[in-house]
Design an enzyme around this catalytic site. Structure first.
Site, mmCIF file in Angstrom:
data_model
loop_
_atom_site.group_PDB
_atom_site.id
_atom_site.type_symbol
_atom_site.label_atom_id
_atom_site.label_comp_id
_atom_site.label_asym_id
_atom_site.label_seq_id
_atom_site.Cartn_x
_atom_site.Cartn_y
_atom_site.Cartn_z
ATOM 1 N N LYS A 77 52.664 51.487 43.878
ATOM 2 C CA LYS A 77 52.734 50.027 44.017
ATOM 3 C C LYS A 77 53.271 49.427 42.724
ATOM 4 C CE LYS A 77 49.793 46.045 45.300
ATOM 5 N NZ LYS A 77 48.428 45.586 45.675
ATOM 6 N N SER A 157 48.037 42.733 49.963
ATOM 7 C CA SER A 157 49.259 42.682 49.186
ATOM 8 C C SER A 157 49.976 44.028 49.076
ATOM 9 C CB SER A 157 48.968 42.176 47.770
ATOM 10 O OG SER A 157 48.119 43.079 47.074
ATOM 11 N N SER A 181 43.355 44.168 49.682
ATOM 12 C CA SER A 181 44.781 44.533 49.705
ATOM 13 C C SER A 181 45.093 45.996 49.944
ATOM 14 C CB SER A 181 45.452 44.100 48.413
ATOM 15 O OG SER A 181 45.740 42.724 48.483
HETATM 16 N N1 GLN Z 1 44.599 38.553 50.297
HETATM 17 C C1 GLN Z 1 43.754 38.424 49.149
HETATM 18 C C2 GLN Z 1 44.387 37.462 48.175
HETATM 19 O O1 GLN Z 1 45.403 36.961 48.457
HETATM 20 C C3 GLN Z 1 43.500 39.745 48.514
HETATM 21 C C4 GLN Z 1 44.607 40.241 47.684
HETATM 22 C C5 GLN Z 1 44.300 41.525 47.007
HETATM 23 O O2 GLN Z 1 43.353 42.220 47.371
HETATM 24 N N2 GLN Z 1 45.082 41.825 45.993
HETATM 25 O O3 GLN Z 1 43.871 37.209 47.125
#
Ligand code: GLN
Length: 486
Positions: A77, A157, A181
């Site tokens: 990632k 994400s 995410s």
């Molecule tokens: N969807 C959540 C956010 O936007 C979690 C994102 C994540 O876990 N990096 O913060």
């Protein structure tokens, strides 16, 4: 069977038996990547690095001193700093940033012999649940709903990681999980992913979003593969002050899928009004599968669950606003110098041009909740709620060993379907509470929606009980027999 269809465990066996070489594995995956560029899963492809690392893996295999992941093709990632390879966190503000060091987690994977195929696309600074916020373009899920040609989100994400693993461009990938995410995108594309206990994996060299929540973890096509990757990713790191100095078990060797003597809790507050009927039925099915594997199931209560999302969407932006203050045009990536402007003008112009709308929204929310007049009303209150949520889990774990819940309230949605930020934030309803409590949690594919899209179930464990989480994951994987492919 094509080489790209093998699991990591299968690749390890084939490499050991000399059925194929690491170079052949790398070549097969690199050509799959070329053919799947339309998914936009990678921000940077690193074929030269992959070829060199595969050759090194082949040499180590021939010498008999190969690491546990020798020759396994993976993606990283783009939140993990990779030495000499551009790292952007999905943001324009970091375009052209070439780290001079390797993150601990990616370094451990490469040290174990893994072969890096490239840097995976993601929501900007890991903020999002759909991968629509990347400055490098959205990632498209390899899945389509039955009778529809609409392009679907891979989740976020870690959407690039999810799409690449599901489309068989890589055998496994790193993800990060701040509020879901790893788990939500895994659920959307029909793969497994585990967020370990906060502190299990070092955050050193991982671009910071919300430091008290951020945690790395693996995404792969089987529970065993997740266990294999996780064993190499975990471990104490003096360079991360929140790193846990505890022994790392061999998670794959310890897997049994046997749940005899285990009690699985069903948190009643997760039964939301208007919950999707297929998801509710799949949850029941999952509980039946765990009983078949020897477990007992009990209802438990996590009374503060409804405050988890509001608390998360105060704490995460607060920490983000502070972490993102470092992007000023001086030290990394983008610099915009307005003609005749002074230093402050450069800061503003750089940040205005470098950050996307979701990141700006979070910086503003975070700065607001930390401001002198509102700190106690929002930030302090959210921290108190966080303590209550952690306490809920502690009490529940007096009655059970693990919890089973859905991973997400829906299957993958189409681009633009959640244009309202609040609708997007609601997709994290089942993943955020365990993040606030720092608990290990995993998503495993368990079934399909009526229109043929993957749905995951989530297992949450006590601190440091990744082994228990993985065992329940394996029991679900075996019972579900999920073989659907994009
Ligand atoms: N969807 C959540 C956010 O936007 C979690 C994102 C994540 O876990 N990096 O913060």
């Amino acid at each position: 069977m094509m080489l790209t269809d093998l699991t990591i465990a299968g690749m390890k066996r084939g490499l050991a038996a000399r059925d194929f070489s690491a170079t052949e594995l790398a070549t097969a995956h690199l050509s799959a990547m070329e053919q799947a560029r339309g998914l936009n899963a990678f921000i940077v492809e690193t074929p030269e690095i992959a070829t060199a690392q595969a050759a090194a893996a082949d040499a180590a295999l021939a010498r008999g001193n190969a690491g546990p992941l020798a020759g396994i093709p993976i993606g990283i990632k783009d939140l993990f700093c990779t030495e000499s390879v551009q790292t952007t966190a999905g943001s324009k503000i970091l375009q052209g940033f070439i780290p001079q060091y390797e993150s601990t987690v990616s370094g451990k994977l490469l040290g174990a012999g893994a072969v890096m195929l490239g840097k995976l696309n993601m929501d900007e600074f890991a903020m999002g649940s759909s991968n629509e916020t990347s400055a490098y373009g959205r990632v498209i899920s390899p899945w389509k709903a039955r009778n529809s040609n609409r392009e679907l989100v891979p989740g976020g994400s870690s959407g690039g990681s999810a799409a690449a693993v599901a489309a068989r461009l890589v055998a496994g990938a790193t993800g990060t999980d701040t509020g879901g995410s790893i788990r939500q995108p895994a659920s959307f594309v029909g793969i497994s992913g585990i967020k370990p206990t906060y502190g299990r994996c070092s955050r050193w060299g991982v671009v910071a979003f919300a430091s008290s929540l951020d945690q790395a973890g693996p995404m792969a096509r089987s529970v065993e593969d997740c266990a294999l990757l996780l064993t190499s990713m975990c471990g104490y790191d003096a360079r991360d002050s929140t790193s846990l100095d505890v022994p790392v078990p061999d998670f794959a060797a310890g897997l049994t899928g046997d749940l005899r003597g285990k009690t699985i809790g069903v948190p009643k507050e997760y039964r939301l009004d208007g919950m999707d009927a297929t998801i509710a039925a799949l949850w029941e099915q999952g509980l039946a599968w765990l009983r078949d594997a020897g477990a007992r199931t009990v209802e438990v209560s996590l009374p503060h669950t409804r405050y988890a999302l509001p608390a998360y969407y105060i704490i995460a932006p607060a920490e983000a606003s502070s972490n993102l203050a470092r992007y000023d045009g001086v030290r990394y990536g983008l610099r915009v110098t307005p003609p005749g402007g002074n230093l402050a003008d450069m800061y503003s112009a750089t940040r205005a041009a470098g950050f996307g709308p979701e990141v700006k929204r979070r910086i503003m929310i975070g700065t607001y909740v930390l401001s002198a007049g509102f700190y106690d009303a929002y930030y302090t209150q959210a921290q108190r709620v966080r303590t209550l949520i952690a306490r809920d889990f502690e009490l529940a774990f007096e009655k059970c060993d693990l919890l089973l819940t859905p991973t997400a309230p829906s299957a993958a949605f189409a681009f633009g379907d959640k244009a309202d930020p609040l609708a997007m934030y609601l997709n994290d309803v089942f993943t955020v509470p365990s993040s606030l409590a720092g608990l290990p949690a995993m998503s495993v594919p368990a079934g399909l929606s009526p229109d043929g899209l993957p749905l995951g179930l989530q297992i949450i464990g006590r601190p440091l009980d990744e082994a228990g989480v993985l065992d329940a994951g394996l029991a679900i994987e075996r019972a579900a027999g999920f073989t659907a492919r994009p």
